[in-house]
Motif scaffolding. Structure first.
Motif, PDB file in Angstrom:
ATOM      1  N   UNK A   1      10.814  -8.851   8.623  1.00 23.57           N
ATOM      2  CA  UNK A   1      11.113  -8.454   7.242  1.00 23.57           C
ATOM      3  C   UNK A   1      11.298  -9.654   6.329  1.00 23.57           C
ATOM      4  N   UNK A   9      16.068   1.591  -0.746  1.00 24.23           N
ATOM      5  CA  UNK A   9      15.845   1.810   0.684  1.00 24.23           C
ATOM      6  C   UNK A   9      15.877   3.297   1.021  1.00 24.23           C
ATOM      7  N   UNK A  35       1.894   1.671   2.403  1.00 23.58           N
ATOM      8  CA  UNK A  35       1.576   2.656   3.426  1.00 23.58           C
ATOM      9  C   UNK A  35       2.631   3.763   3.391  1.00 23.58           C
ATOM     10  N   UNK A  90       6.175   2.048   3.484  1.00 21.86           N
ATOM     11  CA  UNK A  90       6.251   0.642   3.865  1.00 21.86           C
ATOM     12  C   UNK A  90       5.344  -0.198   2.976  1.00 21.86           C
ATOM     13  N   UNK A 107       5.528  -6.710   7.326  1.00 19.24           N
ATOM     14  CA  UNK A 107       6.020  -5.474   6.745  1.00 19.24           C
ATOM     15  C   UNK A 107       7.441  -5.600   6.216  1.00 19.24           C
ATOM     16  N   UNK A 108       7.695  -4.852   5.154  1.00 21.26           N
ATOM     17  CA  UNK A 108       9.046  -4.707   4.656  1.00 21.26           C
ATOM     18  C   UNK A 108       9.822  -3.703   5.484  1.00 21.26           C
ATOM     19  N   UNK A 109      11.105  -3.482   5.141  1.00 25.69           N
ATOM     20  CA  UNK A 109      11.970  -2.620   5.942  1.00 25.69           C
ATOM     21  C   UNK A 109      11.750  -1.133   5.721  1.00 25.69           C
TER      22      UNK A 109
END
Lengths: 116, 113
Positions: A1, A9, A35, A90, A107-109
């Motif tokens: 991350x 979030x 995504x 994502x 990828x992010x969280x």
């Protein structure tokens, strides 16, 4: 991350309301992706960007729009959210070392979106 | 449409055993990648194998690629409970949109202590 943040979030919203998700990177990578991940479908590409103001559609782009006014930010907008857009979203980034080839994506969280 | 498809969908093994996951794809590729996803987290890149490579190693991971069969396998040796996660293969395409990856639906691996 590392180097990628997503906000919010978690979000719960109602059908018909607009929603904007933000992806922010500090890596100065050229490519950014959105995504969605749903049970039974894996990861599916919504939209991606190959530079500031340069975007293209992915596999499941209907109902979504994106914008990239700065290298570091990629926004995903649901103009009028529907229950079918309940999902985990994502963001990912990549920097193609060789033109025309995709290398590693980071990828992010994730953002968990619920549309009631 | 899905380019890569993993098999099996789920796999449960004991700690110390080896885990093998397979991926099949449909069209010619430049490279194939494997990613891991722990529950509730983003995907993490594990290994990339290019179309002119047949085997690649990284620590306890071994990836093979058979372009004639359009398939790849990921082997995790001496598995640990911490390997419990979902594993995804991802492919690009030689023609058109090679800056994009297409992900399979994943294999859910459970390693029991």
């Amino acid at each position: 991350d590392a180097g990628i943040t997503q906000s919010p979030r978690h979000k719960v919203t109602e059908t018909g309301t607009p929603v904007t998700l933000r992806c922010h990177q500090t890596e100065n990578h050229r490519y950014m992706y959105w995504y969605r991940q749903d049970p039974g479908h894996g990861l599916r590409l919504i939209h991606y960007s190959y530079g500031v103001k340069d975007t293209d559609k992915g596999e499941v782009s209907d109902g979504y729009s994106v914008s990239r006014s700065k290298t570091e930010d990629f926004l995903l907008t649901l103009e009028s959210a529907t229950s079918s857009q309940t999902s985990v979203y994502f963001c990912a980034i990549s920097e193609s070392i060789v033109t025309g080839r995709t290398d590693t994506q980071y990828f992010g969280p994730g953002t968990r979106l619920t549309v009631l | 449409s899905q380019q890569g498809e993993e098999d099996p969908q789920a796999l449960s093994i004991q700690e110390g055993e080896n885990a093998t996951m397979n991926c099949s794809y449909k069209t010619s590729i430049n490279n194939l990648q494997w990613y891991r996803q722990n529950s509730g987290r983003g995907l993490v890149h594990l290994i990339l194998i290019r179309s002119n490579e047949r085997e690649k190693h990284s620590g306890r991971l071994r990836v093979t690629l058979d372009t004639s069969k359009k398939s790849s396998s990921l082997l995790i040796t001496a598995s640990r409970a911490a390997d419990t996660a979902s594993y995804f293969c991802a492919t690009d395409k030689v023609k058109g949109g090679s800056e994009k990856l297409v992900f399979g639906k994943g294999t859910k691996l459970t390693v029991n202590p």
